[in-house]
Write an enzyme that holds these catalytic residues in place. Structure first.
Site: not given
Length: 456
Positions: A160, A163-164, A166-167, A182, A279
């Site tokens: 989907l 990120g820094g 992983g996915c 995640k 963030d």
């Protein structure tokens, strides 16, 4: 207890007196008589009589006094040792009982929570692999094999987002339940720290505009966080993806901004201690099937900023507040700045940072600021998808809020509560605001009738 027994034995061994000279009862009767006789009263006669005694007997009398002091000292030492040993024994016994009595209590408390349905979401009770874990909150621990099967062995087709560390994968736990998983590759301490921080925070946070934590998993060097699935993806995908914002009307965009402000207000004003997201960006604002917005990705979130002054600089270029980027000063106004950038994205349909040349970039704040305050230019820079679909007064008000939020000086920025109150009147009632759309679209009365009082 052994120390106490040894002390008592030592006390009894030392009770028998040790004499250097003769014992008092071995003294000659004549000597005792002369010492106790009331007839010998002058000091000189006593000293003369004592001088006539045997030197051994005189030493025995002196040693008698010394031994009495020794016995008192030894008795005092033994008594203190026994008292200390007793206190130490009681302390050890208390620690032992507390250590072994708390485990069953915790286990029973967790079981009771599970029975009441406080820790486990209703759908997770169907899986036998779920247990209760967590340092401060209760977090369902989901078996790795279940996640592996649900994501089809983490196939790329189920990704989907990225990120820094992983996915994020789409997963199907059963025929009707879809979730987002995640995956974090925790080969570094930073990734492990973000995993622990996010799980800890989300286990204690519950708000309609904050993503819901459904569970977590630890497998080798990988960490997994399971969330509710947001069917419409992120705000970033909606604005800058293939549809280029076509699914987001003006009122829908205002609703997303209002939902985001409500989530931030909860973190800043209602959490104890307050939480700074650190963030906030369009990719971390997720949208469900009804386009309700929820904040996600709390790996960098911070609490107790006053006690954590040396915070490592983290964030995403374009959203980081100037004072945090230059001086490392982090406050809730840092989140307000990031919210202002998101608001500009919603308003203008542009990315926070755009490339002008291979080695040159321009931020949306730098580009838009001169035009946001010019009412003649503002309508021309609005996202073409929503251009001419809003009341101009509402457009000016949103632009004014965005300008205040992205001020370089933190003290000039409003609190997120003030931002929230400014956005509520711009959102229709059916979308969570106070705006009556029928009234807003009603044509204005003729000029000659507009000044007449009601009823005339």
């Amino acid at each position: 207890m052994k120390l106490l027994l040894i002390s008592v034995l030592l006390f009894y061994c030392l009770r028998k007196p040790i004499w250097v000279g003769a014992r008092p009862d071995t003294l000659a009767p004549s000597v005792l008589a002369s010492v106790s006789s009331p007839a010998v009263s002058p000091v000189s006669s006593i000293s003369t009589s004592m001088a006539a005694f045997s030197p051994g007997i005189e030493a025995g009398i002196e040693d008698d006094h010394v031994d009495a002091h020794k016995k008192m000292l030894i008795a005092l030492i033994v008594a203190c040792t026994a008292l200390a040993a007793g206190i130490l024994s009681l302390l050890c016994l208390w620690i032992y009982r507390r250590k072994f009595s708390r485990k069953p209590h915790r286990r029973s408390a967790r079981n009771s929570d599970a029975e009441k349905g406080l820790a486990l979401p209703p759908f997770l009770t169907k899986f036998s692999s779920v247990t209760i874990v967590g340092k401060k909150g209760s977090v369902p621990l989901i078996d790795y094999k279940l996640l592996e099967k649900a994501t089809d062995n983490f196939q790329d087709g189920n990704i989907l987002g990225e990120g820094g560390f992983g996915c994020v994968y789409k997963a199907q736990l059963d025929d009707t339940l879809n979730v987002a998983v995640k995956k974090l590759n925790c080969e570094s301490q930073d990734a492990e720290r973000e995993f622990e921080n996010e799980v800890d925070l989300l286990s204690k946070i519950q708000h309609p505009n904050v993503i819901s934590l459904l569970g977590c998993c630890i497998h080798c060097d990988a960490r997994f966080i399971v969330y509710e699935l947001m069917q419409n993806g992120s705000l970033e995908i909606q604005l800058h993806g293939p549809s280029h914002g076509s699914a987001l009307t003006w009122h829908m965009r205002m609703k997303i901004a209002l939902d985001t402000a409500r989530g931030l207000e909860y973190l800043h004003e209602h959490c104890n201690p307050p939480v700074i997201h650190r963030d906030l960006k369009s990719s971390n604002i997720l949208l469900d099937s009804n386009f309700n917005a929820k904040l996600s990705d709390f790996g960098l979130a911070v609490t107790d900023v006053a006690q954590n002054k040396n915070i490592k600089l983290s964030g995403t270029l374009g959203y980081v507040a100037p004072e945090y980027l230059l001086d490392g000063k982090l406050t809730d106004k840092s989140d307000v700045y990031a919210f202002g950038v998101v608001l500009l994205e919603i308003l203008l349909g542009r990315r926070p940072v755009e490339k002008l040349a291979p080695a040159q970039c321009q931020s949306i704040v730098t580009w838009a600021m001169p035009q946001l305050t010019d009412r003649s230019k503002l309508p021309n820079i609005v996202d073409p998808v929503i251009k001419d679909t809003m009341d101009l007064k509402h457009l000016y008000q949103v632009a004014a809020v965005a300008v205040l939020c992205v001020q370089a000086e933190p003290s000039y920025r409003p609190l997120i509560t003030d931002v929230l109150h400014s956005l509520v009147p711009l959102v229709p009632v059916e979308l969570g605001g106070t705006l009556r759309v029928a009234q807003a679209t009603r044509p204005a009365p003729p000029a000659d009738l507009a000044v007449l009082p009601s009823g005339q």
